[in-house]
Design a protein around this motif. Sequence first.
Motif, PDB file in Angstrom:
ATOM      1  N   THR A  34     -42.219  25.779  42.377  1.00 23.84           N
ATOM      2  CA  THR A  34     -41.899  27.046  43.047  1.00 23.84           C
ATOM      3  C   THR A  34     -42.234  26.979  44.545  1.00 23.84           C
ATOM      4  OG1 THR A  34     -42.389  28.176  40.992  1.00 23.84           O
ATOM      5  CG2 THR A  34     -42.350  29.536  42.983  1.00 23.84           C
ATOM      6  N   PHE A  35     -41.260  27.377  45.376  1.00 21.51           N
ATOM      7  CA  PHE A  35     -41.353  27.411  46.845  1.00 21.51           C
ATOM      8  C   PHE A  35     -41.410  26.031  47.484  1.00 21.51           C
ATOM      9  CE2 PHE A  35     -43.483  31.638  45.825  1.00 21.51           C
ATOM     10  CZ  PHE A  35     -42.321  32.365  46.009  1.00 21.51           C
ATOM     11  N   SER A  36     -41.149  24.969  46.720  1.00 21.70           N
ATOM     12  CA  SER A  36     -40.994  23.649  47.345  1.00 21.70           C
ATOM     13  C   SER A  36     -39.641  23.630  48.068  1.00 21.70           C
ATOM     14  CB  SER A  36     -41.008  22.558  46.270  1.00 21.70           C
ATOM     15  OG  SER A  36     -39.898  22.714  45.397  1.00 21.70           O
ATOM     16  N   SER A 155     -51.594  22.712  43.638  1.00 22.22           N
ATOM     17  CA  SER A 155     -52.102  22.407  44.985  1.00 22.22           C
ATOM     18  C   SER A 155     -53.163  23.386  45.455  1.00 22.22           C
ATOM     19  CB  SER A 155     -50.936  22.448  45.984  1.00 22.22           C
ATOM     20  OG  SER A 155     -50.463  23.790  46.109  1.00 22.22           O
ATOM     21  N   GLY A 156     -53.272  24.538  44.806  1.00 22.50           N
ATOM     22  CA  GLY A 156     -54.222  25.553  45.256  1.00 22.50           C
ATOM     23  C   GLY A 156     -53.697  26.396  46.405  1.00 22.50           C
ATOM     24  N   ARG A 157     -52.494  26.098  46.920  1.00 23.81           N
ATOM     25  CA  ARG A 157     -51.950  26.848  48.052  1.00 23.81           C
ATOM     26  C   ARG A 157     -51.787  28.324  47.684  1.00 23.81           C
ATOM     27  NH1 ARG A 157     -46.364  26.184  51.550  1.00 23.81           N
ATOM     28  NH2 ARG A 157     -45.325  26.139  49.543  1.00 23.81           N
ATOM     29  N   ALA A 158     -52.226  29.194  48.583  1.00 21.19           N
ATOM     30  CA  ALA A 158     -52.122  30.631  48.329  1.00 21.19           C
ATOM     31  C   ALA A 158     -50.649  31.041  48.298  1.00 21.19           C
ATOM     32  CB  ALA A 158     -52.852  31.408  49.417  1.00 21.19           C
ATOM     33  N   MET A 159     -50.329  31.988  47.413  1.00 20.31           N
ATOM     34  CA  MET A 159     -48.946  32.435  47.306  1.00 20.31           C
ATOM     35  C   MET A 159     -48.470  33.086  48.607  1.00 20.31           C
ATOM     36  SD  MET A 159     -47.153  34.581  44.295  1.00 20.31           S
ATOM     37  CE  MET A 159     -45.361  34.648  44.226  1.00 20.31           C
ATOM     38  N   ARG A 160     -49.349  33.826  49.278  1.00 19.45           N
ATOM     39  CA  ARG A 160     -48.981  34.450  50.563  1.00 19.45           C
ATOM     40  C   ARG A 160     -48.535  33.389  51.571  1.00 19.45           C
ATOM     41  NH1 ARG A 160     -47.650  39.541  49.867  1.00 19.45           N
ATOM     42  NH2 ARG A 160     -49.307  40.794  48.973  1.00 19.45           N
ATOM     43  N   GLU A 161     -49.268  32.290  51.580  1.00 22.15           N
ATOM     44  CA  GLU A 161     -48.940  31.206  52.514  1.00 22.15           C
ATOM     45  C   GLU A 161     -47.586  30.593  52.152  1.00 22.15           C
ATOM     46  OE1 GLU A 161     -52.204  28.353  52.767  1.00 22.15           O
ATOM     47  OE2 GLU A 161     -50.713  26.848  53.373  1.00 22.15           O
ATOM     48  N   ALA A 162     -47.357  30.412  50.832  1.00 20.41           N
ATOM     49  CA  ALA A 162     -46.089  29.834  50.393  1.00 20.41           C
ATOM     50  C   ALA A 162     -44.928  30.761  50.720  1.00 20.41           C
ATOM     51  CB  ALA A 162     -46.148  29.554  48.894  1.00 20.41           C
ATOM     52  N   LEU A 163     -45.119  32.066  50.518  1.00 20.21           N
ATOM     53  CA  LEU A 163     -44.060  33.043  50.827  1.00 20.21           C
ATOM     54  C   LEU A 163     -43.759  33.038  52.319  1.00 20.21           C
ATOM     55  CD1 LEU A 163     -45.198  36.033  48.559  1.00 20.21           C
ATOM     56  CD2 LEU A 163     -42.997  34.836  48.395  1.00 20.21           C
ATOM     57  N   SER A 164     -44.815  32.956  53.112  1.00 16.84           N
ATOM     58  CA  SER A 164     -44.651  32.959  54.558  1.00 16.84           C
ATOM     59  C   SER A 164     -43.900  31.707  55.025  1.00 16.84           C
ATOM     60  CB  SER A 164     -46.045  33.058  55.179  1.00 16.84           C
ATOM     61  OG  SER A 164     -45.945  32.985  56.559  1.00 16.84           O
ATOM     62  N   GLY A 170     -43.034  39.733  54.428  1.00 19.83           N
ATOM     63  CA  GLY A 170     -42.538  40.994  54.992  1.00 19.83           C
ATOM     64  C   GLY A 170     -41.199  41.448  54.436  1.00 19.83           C
ATOM     65  N   ILE A 171     -40.533  40.590  53.666  1.00 20.99           N
ATOM     66  CA  ILE A 171     -39.273  41.012  53.045  1.00 20.99           C
ATOM     67  C   ILE A 171     -39.610  41.814  51.783  1.00 20.99           C
ATOM     68  CG2 ILE A 171     -37.220  40.142  51.822  1.00 20.99           C
ATOM     69  CD1 ILE A 171     -37.138  37.874  53.826  1.00 20.99           C
ATOM     70  N   PRO A 172     -38.980  42.995  51.602  1.00 18.45           N
ATOM     71  CA  PRO A 172     -39.353  43.808  50.434  1.00 18.45           C
ATOM     72  C   PRO A 172     -39.011  43.135  49.113  1.00 18.45           C
ATOM     73  CG  PRO A 172     -37.787  44.972  51.855  1.00 18.45           C
ATOM     74  CD  PRO A 172     -37.952  43.609  52.428  1.00 18.45           C
ATOM     75  N   ARG A 173     -39.824  43.420  48.118  1.00 19.51           N
ATOM     76  CA  ARG A 173     -39.493  42.996  46.764  1.00 19.51           C
ATOM     77  C   ARG A 173     -38.527  44.021  46.185  1.00 19.51           C
ATOM     78  NH1 ARG A 173     -44.077  43.061  43.255  1.00 19.51           N
ATOM     79  NH2 ARG A 173     -45.463  44.096  44.731  1.00 19.51           N
ATOM     80  N   GLN A 174     -37.550  43.529  45.431  1.00 21.67           N
ATOM     81  CA  GLN A 174     -36.535  44.424  44.896  1.00 21.67           C
ATOM     82  C   GLN A 174     -36.882  44.801  43.460  1.00 21.67           C
ATOM     83  OE1 GLN A 174     -32.638  43.042  46.143  1.00 21.67           O
ATOM     84  NE2 GLN A 174     -31.710  44.325  44.569  1.00 21.67           N
ATOM     85  N   ALA A 175     -36.882  46.098  43.189  1.00 16.72           N
ATOM     86  CA  ALA A 175     -37.201  46.578  41.837  1.00 16.72           C
ATOM     87  C   ALA A 175     -35.920  46.939  41.104  1.00 16.72           C
ATOM     88  CB  ALA A 175     -38.106  47.786  41.921  1.00 16.72           C
ATOM     89  N   ALA A 176     -35.979  46.913  39.793  1.00 16.75           N
ATOM     90  CA  ALA A 176     -34.820  47.253  38.970  1.00 16.75           C
ATOM     91  C   ALA A 176     -34.376  48.682  39.248  1.00 16.75           C
ATOM     92  CB  ALA A 176     -35.177  47.112  37.500  1.00 16.75           C
TER      93      ALA A 176
END
Length: 410
Positions: A34-36, A155-164, A170-176
Amino acid sequence: MPDTPSSAAGTGVLADLNALRAIGAYRSGVHKPTFSAPHLESLQWLLAKLPEAGLTGAIDGIGNVLTTSTKTGPKLLAGSHLESQNYAGWLDGPLGVIYALEAARVLNNDPDVTGAVEVAAWCDEEGHFGHFLGSRSYVGGVTEADIDAASDRSSGRAMREALSAAGLAGIPRQAAERGRHVGYLEAHIEQGRTLESEGLKIGIVTSIVGIFQYRITFTGEQNHAGTTRMTDRRDAGLALAKFCVAIDERFPHICGPRTVWTTGRITLDPGAPSIIPGTADMLFQVRDADVAVVARLEAELQTMAEEVNAQARCRVTVECIRRGTPAMMESKFQQAIEAASSNFAGGKSLRMPSGAGHDAQVLATIMPAGMLFVPSIGGISHHWTENTADEDIVTGAQVFVDACRRLLTQ
Ligand SMILES: [Zn+2]
């Protein structure tokens, strides 16, 4: 009626799947955590394909690709995931996304079909950062604090860092949008040997098993491995080993026909060759689609613990640390898959529970859901040799498209 326009389906599916396989290729499989970079490239590949299916879409703030059609009429949500386990197979995930794309290509462009298929690629089904984070975010089950706390298990990488780094901060998450979809349909490789061993082409999923996890802790007395006589020992490790054997002797008499159980981790403390373990714990998992069966097995674990405690040599406690309720698949969806498979797979189908977890179990909490399986060669998955015969991939696509057509028009 094998001559319906759906019979043209399936032709583009192999080319698409091979295109995705080339992104992040590893031997005959893929490596797309994920996020690679290869995962993100796969999401972009999907976005570029959307116009030919009459869809527009984007990647949301948690990495889901979500799409919409402007066609009038009912909308069916369909998809799966594009990331993989580490060094794993090419079909686990992409098959369901490409079938959904194919259904959208065929049905959204067919003026005789009112309604449309909307494609989704759920982020992180494979659990690099959590459990079903993408689909759970869509149904409203993930908080910002959950994302703050999530990190890559490898890897232990924080998800916030991966998203960034992925450009998604800062992009909104979309809800159903509740009520928008008549339901959700997902295709997946079986990841087991049931279909192959019975010469069948299509699995019609009846339910997705619940996963129940326990921590079973044994407390004895830590002591010297050389000077403590055998009769004086209170060996927590030995008590644990006996408990594992007892489970394997007793569970087969009270389990369901498809119950599976696993001791996935054993920890001995302090874990040294010259020290009798003072404490020991095991992580134990049970999977079944029937909560009554799991309740029976859980009661048996407690009974077994009481028996150990009555002997007063070691103390044992059984603690449930995860209860994953089974998800039932909608009967209307099962019927649509069955009818489609009599048209395109010679009726070689079987109703069966899913022993693996899938995004469909999350979507099933807010809308009717269904799942279709195609055979896995040798039942192998979560390994780069994972495969399905080309012919079975095409047949599965034809059944999937026809099932979508039925769900939109009935
Ligand atoms: Zn999967």
